[in-house]
Design an enzyme around this catalytic site. Structure first.
Site, PDB file in Angstrom:
ATOM      1  N   HIS A  64      -8.450 -12.259  -6.016  1.00  0.00           N
ATOM      2  CA  HIS A  64      -7.632 -13.254  -6.724  1.00  0.00           C
ATOM      3  C   HIS A  64      -6.831 -14.069  -5.718  1.00  0.00           C
ATOM      4  CE1 HIS A  64      -5.415  -9.437  -6.520  1.00  0.00           C
ATOM      5  NE2 HIS A  64      -4.310 -10.158  -6.374  1.00  0.00           N
ATOM      6  N   SER A 123      -2.743  -4.989  -4.881  1.00  0.00           N
ATOM      7  CA  SER A 123      -2.590  -3.887  -5.839  1.00  0.00           C
ATOM      8  C   SER A 123      -3.685  -3.900  -6.893  1.00  0.00           C
ATOM      9  CB  SER A 123      -1.217  -3.954  -6.518  1.00  0.00           C
ATOM     10  OG  SER A 123      -1.065  -5.181  -7.202  1.00  0.00           O
ATOM     11  N   ASP A 150       0.400 -14.965 -13.894  1.00  0.00           N
ATOM     12  CA  ASP A 150       0.693 -13.613 -13.429  1.00  0.00           C
ATOM     13  C   ASP A 150       1.753 -13.012 -14.362  1.00  0.00           C
ATOM     14  OD1 ASP A 150       0.546 -12.151 -10.296  1.00  0.00           O
ATOM     15  OD2 ASP A 150       1.944 -11.409 -11.808  1.00  0.00           O
ATOM     16  N   ASN A 207      -4.096 -11.556  -1.081  1.00  0.00           N
ATOM     17  CA  ASN A 207      -3.832 -10.292  -0.400  1.00  0.00           C
ATOM     18  C   ASN A 207      -5.127  -9.493  -0.300  1.00  0.00           C
ATOM     19  OD1 ASN A 207      -1.094 -10.959  -0.340  1.00  0.00           O
ATOM     20  ND2 ASN A 207      -0.733 -10.054  -2.348  1.00  0.00           N
TER      21      ASN A 207
HETATM   22  P1  DGP Z   1      -1.839  -8.313  -5.683  1.00  0.00           P
HETATM   23  O1  DGP Z   1      -0.608  -7.490  -5.398  1.00  0.00           O
HETATM   24  O2  DGP Z   1      -2.074  -9.385  -4.674  1.00  0.00           O
HETATM   25  O3  DGP Z   1      -3.045  -7.425  -5.899  1.00  0.00           O
HETATM   26  O4  DGP Z   1      -1.515  -9.073  -7.050  1.00  0.00           O
HETATM   27  C1  DGP Z   1      -1.782  -8.549  -8.303  1.00  0.00           C
HETATM   28  C2  DGP Z   1      -0.994  -9.351  -9.298  1.00  0.00           C
HETATM   29  O5  DGP Z   1      -1.531  -9.122 -10.579  1.00  0.00           O
HETATM   30  C3  DGP Z   1       0.487  -8.964  -9.368  1.00  0.00           C
HETATM   31  O6  DGP Z   1       1.277 -10.103  -9.015  1.00  0.00           O
HETATM   32  C4  DGP Z   1       0.730  -8.605 -10.830  1.00  0.00           C
HETATM   33  C5  DGP Z   1      -0.498  -9.139 -11.528  1.00  0.00           C
HETATM   34  N1  DGP Z   1      -0.966  -8.331 -12.652  1.00  0.00           N
HETATM   35  C6  DGP Z   1      -1.234  -7.006 -12.629  1.00  0.00           C
HETATM   36  N2  DGP Z   1      -1.698  -6.608 -13.840  1.00  0.00           N
HETATM   37  C7  DGP Z   1      -1.721  -7.726 -14.632  1.00  0.00           C
HETATM   38  C8  DGP Z   1      -2.119  -7.955 -15.980  1.00  0.00           C
HETATM   39  O7  DGP Z   1      -2.538  -7.071 -16.724  1.00  0.00           O
HETATM   40  N3  DGP Z   1      -2.019  -9.241 -16.439  1.00  0.00           N
HETATM   41  C9  DGP Z   1      -1.566 -10.257 -15.650  1.00  0.00           C
HETATM   42  N4  DGP Z   1      -1.506 -11.460 -16.193  1.00  0.00           N
HETATM   43  N5  DGP Z   1      -1.193 -10.072 -14.366  1.00  0.00           N
HETATM   44  C10 DGP Z   1      -1.260  -8.821 -13.869  1.00  0.00           C
END
Ligand code: DGP
Length: 133
Positions: free
Chosen positions: A99, A94, A30, A86
């Site tokens: 995931h 978000s 993440d 989530n």
């Molecule tokens: P959620 O809030 O459960 O939808 O988690 C989304 C997660 O995705 C958040 O912890 C940040 C991560 N994230 C968002 N954009 C990117 C990205 O471009 N690359 C990576 N590696 N993670 C990302």
């Protein structure tokens, strides 16, 4: 799916720190490390959330999440972990591509996932009837 950031990572259109990949899914770090080693497991195919995904994909992702959790915990010397997904905005989603978060835990204070005690305030019979109907 166009405009889905996780589809772009799955398709290698944008980079990700991929720690595991097979035919169905991949896992990558993440971007925002809520805890050290915070990892996401995603299906290669686009589903908006867990409820949209087929059972086989869901099962496969959780087995992969379990295996990765063991190695992440061991290699990062974590003391425990949270595994969560989530679903929808109210629950903190978000990115609308299913995931699973793997969150290694080191101490209780670094992250708040709190279950407030409402044990005397909720009518369990009513909840039960609603869910079982
Ligand atoms: P959620 O809030 O459960 O939808 O988690 C989304 C997660 O995705 C958040 O912890 C940040 C991560 N994230 C968002 N954009 C990117 C990205 O471009 N690359 C990576 N590696 N993670 C990302």
């Amino acid at each position: 799916m166009d405009n889905c950031i996780f589809c772009k990572i799955a398709n290698k259109d944008i980079p990700g720190k991929i720690i595991y990949e097979d035919d169905v899914c991949l896992a990558f770090l993440d971007l925002s490390q809520a805890t050290y080693g915070h990892t996401l497991v995603i299906p290669k195919k686009h589903f908006a959330n867990i409820l949209e995904a087929d059972d086989e994909t869901v099962a496969h992702l959780f087995v992969v999440a379990k295996k990765l959790s063991a190695s992440i915990m061991s290699n990062c010397h974590a003391n425990g972990l949270n595994i969560l997904t989530n679903t929808d905005e109210v629950a903190g989603q978000s990115v609308y591509h299913f995931h699973i978060h793997i969150l290694p835990r080191y101490d209780k204070e670094e992250l708040t996932i709190e279950f407030t005690d409402h044990s005397n305030q909720t009518n369990l019979d009513e909840v039960y009837e609603k869910i079982m109907k």
